[in-house]
Design an enzyme around this catalytic site. Structure first.
Site, PDB file in Angstrom:
ATOM      1  N   TRP A 238     -26.767  48.150  23.980  1.00 30.25           N
ATOM      2  CA  TRP A 238     -25.316  48.101  23.731  1.00 30.25           C
ATOM      3  C   TRP A 238     -25.018  47.525  22.353  1.00 30.25           C
ATOM      4  CZ3 TRP A 238     -21.852  44.353  22.379  1.00 30.25           C
ATOM      5  CH2 TRP A 238     -20.504  44.725  22.407  1.00 30.25           C
ATOM      6  N   ASP A 257     -23.558  52.313  28.123  1.00 31.74           N
ATOM      7  CA  ASP A 257     -23.449  51.331  29.208  1.00 31.74           C
ATOM      8  C   ASP A 257     -22.226  50.421  29.061  1.00 31.74           C
ATOM      9  OD1 ASP A 257     -25.842  52.168  30.489  1.00 31.74           O
ATOM     10  OD2 ASP A 257     -27.008  51.079  28.978  1.00 31.74           O
ATOM     11  N   ASP A 258     -21.354  50.732  28.118  1.00 28.16           N
ATOM     12  CA  ASP A 258     -20.209  49.870  27.852  1.00 28.16           C
ATOM     13  C   ASP A 258     -19.199  49.893  29.000  1.00 28.16           C
ATOM     14  OD1 ASP A 258     -18.575  48.316  25.729  1.00 28.16           O
ATOM     15  OD2 ASP A 258     -17.187  49.848  26.451  1.00 28.16           O
ATOM     16  N   VAL A 259     -18.779  48.706  29.438  1.00 30.29           N
ATOM     17  CA  VAL A 259     -17.841  48.585  30.555  1.00 30.29           C
ATOM     18  C   VAL A 259     -16.482  49.198  30.203  1.00 30.29           C
ATOM     19  CG1 VAL A 259     -16.576  46.939  31.985  1.00 30.29           C
ATOM     20  CG2 VAL A 259     -18.985  46.542  31.470  1.00 30.29           C
ATOM     21  N   TRP A 299     -11.878  53.667  24.100  1.00 27.45           N
ATOM     22  CA  TRP A 299     -11.610  52.227  24.109  1.00 27.45           C
ATOM     23  C   TRP A 299     -10.145  51.969  23.783  1.00 27.45           C
ATOM     24  CZ3 TRP A 299     -16.264  50.367  20.625  1.00 27.45           C
ATOM     25  CH2 TRP A 299     -17.421  50.263  21.421  1.00 27.45           C
TER      26      TRP A 299
END
Length: 303
Positions: A238, A257-259, A299
Site C-alpha cells: 500500500w 488493498d486501500d480501504v 477517493w
C-alpha cells in the site's frame, strides 16, 4: 510553458485542469501544515537548491497559474526560479495529458460521476521522496485526521519555517535531520515505536545515497520500482503504491488493498459488502494505464 512577467512566473495549463477543483481537494483537512489556502490561493514554502522561496500560487483571469514570490524570498538565481516552476508543475501533475483518462472514464460506471463532478482535478503530488514516504508511513493503520496530527507534530518539532504577515510556513524536515535521531527523540510525536524506527531507517537510507527518486524510478518499470520499495522495512504494497502515485507519478500504480478504494466501490455499486480483490481486478480492468487516477478520483468521491 512558463512566461516571466516581472518577478511572477506564469504557467500555461492544459484544458483538462481546474484550479478550483485542486484547491477544493487541498482544503480537505484543516490541520494541513505544509501549505495554506488564503483567499483561494496556495501559499507554500518550496525548498530548492539551498533556498526556500515562499510562493503564492493563484489563477489568472485566463485560467493560467501565477506564481508570486513573497516577502524577501525572491530568488535572484534563474536556476532557483526554474526549479520552483518545475516543482509547481509536478505538484499539479501538469505534464500529464488526461484526455485519454477522461475518454476511458466516460463509459465506466464507477468513474462517470466522479469525472463529471471533479473534472480538472489532478493527483496533487508530494514531489519530495522523503516527505512522501514519511506521509505514507504515518498514515498506516490510522484514520486520516490523526495522520495529519502526527505530521504536524513531526514538522513543527523537527522542521523549519518562514514567517510572513504573522503566519508560519513550514518546511518538511530533511532526511539528514531525522537520520541522526533516536526513538526517544521522536517520542513527543506519539507515534508507535515501529513507525519511529521506519522513519529513522528510511532517512538513513536516503542520507547514505542508497534510496533516491532516480534509483526507484530505475528503468521506469512499475513492478521493479514497487519491489525496490517493499524491500525497505516499514514499506508494504500500500505505502509503495501510494508513493508511486503521488511522488513518482507511475500511472499504473494501484493501491488495491486501500480501504478508501474499497469503500468507494462499495458505495458506488450499492453492494452490502466490500469488494473482494478478484472483484476489484475485474472492475478495474478498463482502467489499464490509468489505475492511479481512477483510484484518486474514487477517493475524492468519498468526501
Amino acid at each position: 510553458m512558463v512566461v516571466n512577467q516581472c518577478d511572477d512566473l506564469v504557467i500555461k495549463v492544459p484544458k483538462e485542469f481546474s484550479f478550483k477543483e485542486n484547491i477544493s481537494y487541498m482544503l480537505r483537512s484543516p490541520n494541513e501544515c505544509m501549505f495554506e489556502i488564503r483567499d483561494g490561493k496556495v501559499v507554500k514554502a518550496i525548498p530548492v537548491s539551498g533556498e526556500v522561496p515562499l510562493v503564492e500560487i493563484s489563477e489568472s483571469t485566463n485560467g493560467n497559474l501565477v506564481i508570486r514570490f513573497l516577502g524577501d524570498t525572491h530568488p535572484i538565481n534563474k536556476k532557483v526560479r526554474d526549479e520552483v516552476h518545475l516543482y509547481v508543475r509536478d505538484l499539479f501533475d501538469l505534464d500529464n495529458d488526461l484526455k485519454p483518462f477522461y475518454e476511458m472514464g466516460e463509459n465506466d460506471l464507477l468513474l462517470q460521476k466522479a469525472i463529471d463532478e471533479f473534472y480538472g482535478l489532478r493527483i496533487v503530488g508530494i514531489p519530495d521522496l522523503f516527505e512522501a514516504l514519511v506521509w505514507g508511513i504515518l498514515g498506516q493503520q490510522i484514520n486520516l485526521t490523526y495522520a495529519y496530527t502526527l505530521k504536524r507534530r513531526l514538522v513543527e518539532t523537527f522542521g523549519r519555517s518562514i514567517e510572513w504577515e504573522g503566519c508560519q510556513y513550514w518546511i518538511f524536515p530533511e532526511a539528514k535531520d531525522i537520520a541522526k535521531l533516536t526513538i526517544d527523540d521522536l517520542a513527543p510525536i506519539k507515534m508507535t515505536v515501529k513507525k519511529c524506527e521506519y522513519l529513522i531507517g528510511i532517512a538513513q537510507l536516503i542520507v547514505e545515497g542508497s534510496l533516491s527518486k532516480s534509483l526507484v524510478m530505475g528503468n521506469g518499470e512499475l513492478k521493479e520500482a514497487e519491489k525496490m520499495l517493499v524491500k525497505i522495512r516499514g514499506i508494504g504494497p500500500w505505502t509503495a503504491n501510494y508513493v508511486l502515485m503521488r511522488c513518482l507519478r507511475f500511472p499504473k500504480a494501484f493501491p488495491i488493498d486501500d480501504v478508501g478504494l474499497h469503500n468507494a466501490i462499495k458505495h458506488l455499486t450499492g453492494a452490502e459488502e466490500k469488494p473482494t480483490k478478484e472483484e476489484i481486478l475485474k472492475l478495474s480492468a478498463p482502467w489499464k494505464e490509468w489505475e492511479s487516477y481512477a483510484t484518486f478520483y474514487l477517493w475524492r468521491s468519498l468526501y
